[in-house]
Design an enzyme around this catalytic site. Sequence first.
Site, PDB file in Angstrom:
ATOM      1  N   HIS A 197       0.988  -1.299  -0.055  1.00 18.10           N
ATOM      2  CA  HIS A 197      -0.003   0.014  -0.072  1.00 18.10           C
ATOM      3  C   HIS A 197       0.747   1.391  -0.090  1.00 18.10           C
ATOM      4  O   HIS A 197       2.047   1.390   0.648  1.00 18.10           O
ATOM      5  CB  HIS A 197      -0.994   0.035   0.991  1.00 18.10           C
ATOM      6  CG  HIS A 197      -0.747   0.110   2.525  1.00 18.10           C
ATOM      7  ND1 HIS A 197      -0.389   1.310   3.169  1.00 18.10           N
ATOM      8  CD2 HIS A 197      -0.339  -0.870   3.362  1.00 18.10           C
ATOM      9  CE1 HIS A 197      -0.103   0.939   4.332  1.00 18.10           C
ATOM     10  NE2 HIS A 197       0.124  -0.373   4.602  1.00 18.10           N
TER      11      HIS A 197
ATOM     12  N   ASP B 117       5.547   1.123   7.272  1.00 13.30           N
ATOM     13  CA  ASP B 117       4.149   0.714   6.836  1.00 13.30           C
ATOM     14  C   ASP B 117       3.897   1.829   5.884  1.00 13.30           C
ATOM     15  O   ASP B 117       3.155   2.706   6.262  1.00 13.30           O
ATOM     16  CB  ASP B 117       3.357   0.902   8.000  1.00 13.30           C
ATOM     17  CG  ASP B 117       1.975   0.587   7.873  1.00 13.30           C
ATOM     18  OD1 ASP B 117       1.691   0.051   6.838  1.00 13.30           O
ATOM     19  OD2 ASP B 117       1.372   0.703   8.701  1.00 13.30           O
TER      20      ASP B 117
ATOM     21  N   GLU C 199      -5.201   2.185   2.145  1.00 17.39           N
ATOM     22  CA  GLU C 199      -5.435   0.951   2.877  1.00 17.39           C
ATOM     23  C   GLU C 199      -5.614   1.380   4.285  1.00 17.39           C
ATOM     24  O   GLU C 199      -6.492   0.531   5.108  1.00 17.39           O
ATOM     25  CB  GLU C 199      -3.997   0.325   2.829  1.00 17.39           C
ATOM     26  CG  GLU C 199      -3.950  -1.279   3.514  1.00 17.39           C
ATOM     27  CD  GLU C 199      -3.526  -1.114   4.866  1.00 17.39           C
ATOM     28  OE1 GLU C 199      -3.584  -1.960   5.657  1.00 17.39           O
ATOM     29  OE2 GLU C 199      -3.281  -0.075   5.282  1.00 17.39           O
ATOM     30  N   GLU C 200      -4.866   2.316   4.718  1.00 18.77           N
ATOM     31  CA  GLU C 200      -5.154   2.674   6.091  1.00 18.77           C
ATOM     32  C   GLU C 200      -6.283   3.190   6.663  1.00 18.77           C
ATOM     33  O   GLU C 200      -6.544   3.207   7.941  1.00 18.77           O
ATOM     34  CB  GLU C 200      -3.728   3.677   6.517  1.00 18.77           C
ATOM     35  CG  GLU C 200      -2.382   3.224   6.379  1.00 18.77           C
ATOM     36  CD  GLU C 200      -2.044   2.373   7.337  1.00 18.77           C
ATOM     37  OE1 GLU C 200      -2.798   1.949   8.098  1.00 18.77           O
ATOM     38  OE2 GLU C 200      -0.700   2.147   7.130  1.00 18.77           O
TER      39      GLU C 200
ATOM     40  N   ASP D 208       2.914  -5.977   3.097  1.00 15.89           N
ATOM     41  CA  ASP D 208       2.863  -4.932   3.844  1.00 15.89           C
ATOM     42  C   ASP D 208       3.740  -4.918   5.186  1.00 15.89           C
ATOM     43  O   ASP D 208       3.409  -5.663   6.084  1.00 15.89           O
ATOM     44  CB  ASP D 208       1.401  -4.773   4.164  1.00 15.89           C
ATOM     45  CG  ASP D 208       0.909  -3.629   5.064  1.00 15.89           C
ATOM     46  OD1 ASP D 208       1.859  -2.903   5.255  1.00 15.89           O
ATOM     47  OD2 ASP D 208      -0.230  -3.402   5.308  1.00 15.89           O
TER      48      ASP D 208
ATOM     49  N   HIS E 136       2.653   3.946  11.965  1.00 19.06           N
ATOM     50  CA  HIS E 136       1.483   5.061  12.112  1.00 19.06           C
ATOM     51  C   HIS E 136       1.894   6.075  13.019  1.00 19.06           C
ATOM     52  O   HIS E 136       1.132   6.651  13.608  1.00 19.06           O
ATOM     53  CB  HIS E 136       0.220   4.367  12.985  1.00 19.06           C
ATOM     54  CG  HIS E 136      -0.329   3.152  11.808  1.00 19.06           C
ATOM     55  ND1 HIS E 136      -1.473   2.296  12.332  1.00 19.06           N
ATOM     56  CD2 HIS E 136      -0.092   2.777  10.834  1.00 19.06           C
ATOM     57  CE1 HIS E 136      -1.573   1.278  11.592  1.00 19.06           C
ATOM     58  NE2 HIS E 136      -0.891   1.656  10.460  1.00 19.06           N
TER      59      HIS E 136
HETATM   60  N1  BES Z   1       0.557  -2.910   8.159  1.00 24.42           N
HETATM   61  C1  BES Z   1      -0.758  -2.667   8.825  1.00 24.42           C
HETATM   62  C2  BES Z   1      -1.144  -3.949   9.315  1.00 24.42           C
HETATM   63  C3  BES Z   1      -0.434  -4.550  10.274  1.00 24.42           C
HETATM   64  C4  BES Z   1       0.131  -4.058  11.295  1.00 24.42           C
HETATM   65  C5  BES Z   1      -0.050  -6.012  10.214  1.00 24.42           C
HETATM   66  C6  BES Z   1       0.773  -4.676  12.159  1.00 24.42           C
HETATM   67  C7  BES Z   1       0.573  -6.678  11.238  1.00 24.42           C
HETATM   68  C8  BES Z   1       1.176  -6.022  12.357  1.00 24.42           C
HETATM   69  C9  BES Z   1      -1.638  -1.974   8.153  1.00 24.42           C
HETATM   70  O1  BES Z   1      -1.396  -0.853   7.304  1.00 24.42           O
HETATM   71  C10 BES Z   1      -2.832  -1.388   8.888  1.00 24.42           C
HETATM   72  O2  BES Z   1      -2.446  -0.615   9.792  1.00 24.42           O
HETATM   73  N2  BES Z   1      -4.049  -1.822   9.073  1.00 24.42           N
HETATM   74  C11 BES Z   1      -5.062  -1.699  10.075  1.00 24.42           C
HETATM   75  C12 BES Z   1      -6.275  -2.293   9.586  1.00 24.42           C
HETATM   76  C13 BES Z   1      -6.834  -1.462   8.231  1.00 24.42           C
HETATM   77  C14 BES Z   1      -8.239  -2.143   8.017  1.00 24.42           C
HETATM   78  C15 BES Z   1      -7.242   0.058   8.307  1.00 24.42           C
HETATM   79  C16 BES Z   1      -4.729  -2.111  11.351  1.00 24.42           C
HETATM   80  O3  BES Z   1      -3.993  -3.014  11.518  1.00 24.42           O
HETATM   81  O4  BES Z   1      -4.949  -1.376  12.225  1.00 24.42           O
HETATM   82 ZN    ZN Z   2      -0.823   0.662   8.687  1.00 30.81          ZN
END
Ligand code: BES
Ligand code: ZN
Length: 528
Positions: free
Chosen positions: A229, A250, A284-285, A312, A389
């Site tokens: 992403h 990320d 994505e975020e 990711d 983040h």
């Molecule tokens: N890269 C993350 C997902 C992630 C974080 C996987 C830590 C494993 C460990 C992704 O960009 C993300 O932040 N996803 C969100 C959910 C999405 C539906 C907004 C999350 O994990 O909070």
């Molecule tokens: Zn993220």
Amino acid sequence: MRQFLTITAVCVGLAALTPAYAGDKVWISLGDAALAQLQKHRPAARAVASVKADAAQDASALSFAARPEGIHLVEVDEDALASLSHSIHEELRRCGGYMYHPTQEAGLASLKRHSTPAASQQLAAALVATRPSYTIDQQAVVTPILSQMQASNIGQTIVDLSANINRYYTSTSGVAASNWLKQKWTTLGGGRSDITVEQFTHSGWAQKSVIATIQGTDNGSEVIVMGAHLDSINQSGGSGETMRAPGADDDASGVASLTEVLRALVQANYKPRRTIKLMAYAAEEVGLRGSQEIANSFAAANTNVVGVLQLDMTNYKGAANDIYIFTDYTDSAQNTFLTNVIATYLPTLRVGTDRCGYACSDHASWNAKGFFASMPFESSFSADNPYIHSANDTYANMGSQADHALKFARMAAAYAVELGSDGPGTQPPTDKTENFSGSLTRGQSKSFGPFKVANGGSLAASTTGTGDMDLYVRKSAVPTTSNYSCKSDGSTATEGCSVNMTANGDVYVLVYGYSAGNYQLKVTYRPQ
Ligand code: BES
Ligand code: ZN
């Protein structure tokens, strides 16, 4: 502290949804605990539809842990999501994953797909997606490509992408990053007429996804998707324009890994037989929105996407293994193939498995449409990069090097060439099942085989019966009760164990009567 930071970093991104949507109602699906938490803060929030815990499991993940929770579809104010994420983090000490749905219909359809394994399988069958053969036979092409891939190139792309103040999906710099990447990939394409780079325009926000296509020579209607992403976020919010969200790990690391794959494939003048698409998803975020629109449009067009790989976060080694293959919201057969690809081409790497426990990245958008997706990750779920983040997700905080990401780039290149080199109509080898039955006295055993199992395939043995039977499987030799590749020795006659093959080989099975009884033995394997 580390754990706390990790949870904070991962979760609060859920909260930071766009001001452009503030006040709007959105549809989300979420688990039991998250729903209870939401209702604490918004007692009026009601699920319009729910799927029970025992039914709510991905058919594709059945061989792994069943999802422990039910799933519910709820309409909420977008700004309620902030307090939801926060309270899940504070009170449940875990992440509050949810899936965003553009409409109620889309949410209901998603729930229905999860309602029974059968329904989910029907969906997959309704799609045109072809199951690839998963043979591993491109050593002569793959090995030289991997040897000229370089961490420094990945590092430079991470630096360039994270130099944007942020890559937020509504911000000026988020748009600029998309334009920059389109240019970068176009240049890397080297003017080849079979390589095109375009932007996918989304209806609800400004940032476009970027898609590079290497057109397949004679099997181009079968498509391989490798994604990461493009967008980034800062959990502490701030205005979309001025928030500092370098997103170096990320997920600049994923985009940069794919960029190095493209460079290496072009340098080797590789011409795939299947079409290969690299995707850098917008948004994505904020709930997998970019990938959801793209996966939905590919499904609507009946595009024969035969495999999806999501990168990711690839550049932070947080745990003992090098690569963790996530088993939820992914396809177990493709995961096995990916494990075999790593064993073949990157034999020094240590591979583990883990789960996100929720739809944590863009692979889930493809999985929801019935496509075969995998998500290899940089660390175990709980030991990931603590800085994501935040303004601290920088290249410097990863030691200003990209050695870990290089492993993922090489894996992705090998995946692309192994899948990309199959011609039209390659039939997936069908598994063969043999049945045996008999009886054993206490302490007696009987062996079966050799079963000649193909590279990339597996052999699964299972027993039922009476008394207490134990089951042993071993590669290359007849197992004993102390020497085996896998064993299953529960206190009944119901046992099962399986082995994966990284080369053609003989496999033997042994049934041992721990107490006297009858057995029915079933052996399923991919013949050579
Ligand atoms: N890269 C993350 C997902 C992630 C974080 C996987 C830590 C494993 C460990 C992704 O960009 C993300 O932040 N996803 C969100 C959910 C999405 C539906 C907004 C999350 O994990 O909070
Ligand atoms: Zn993220």
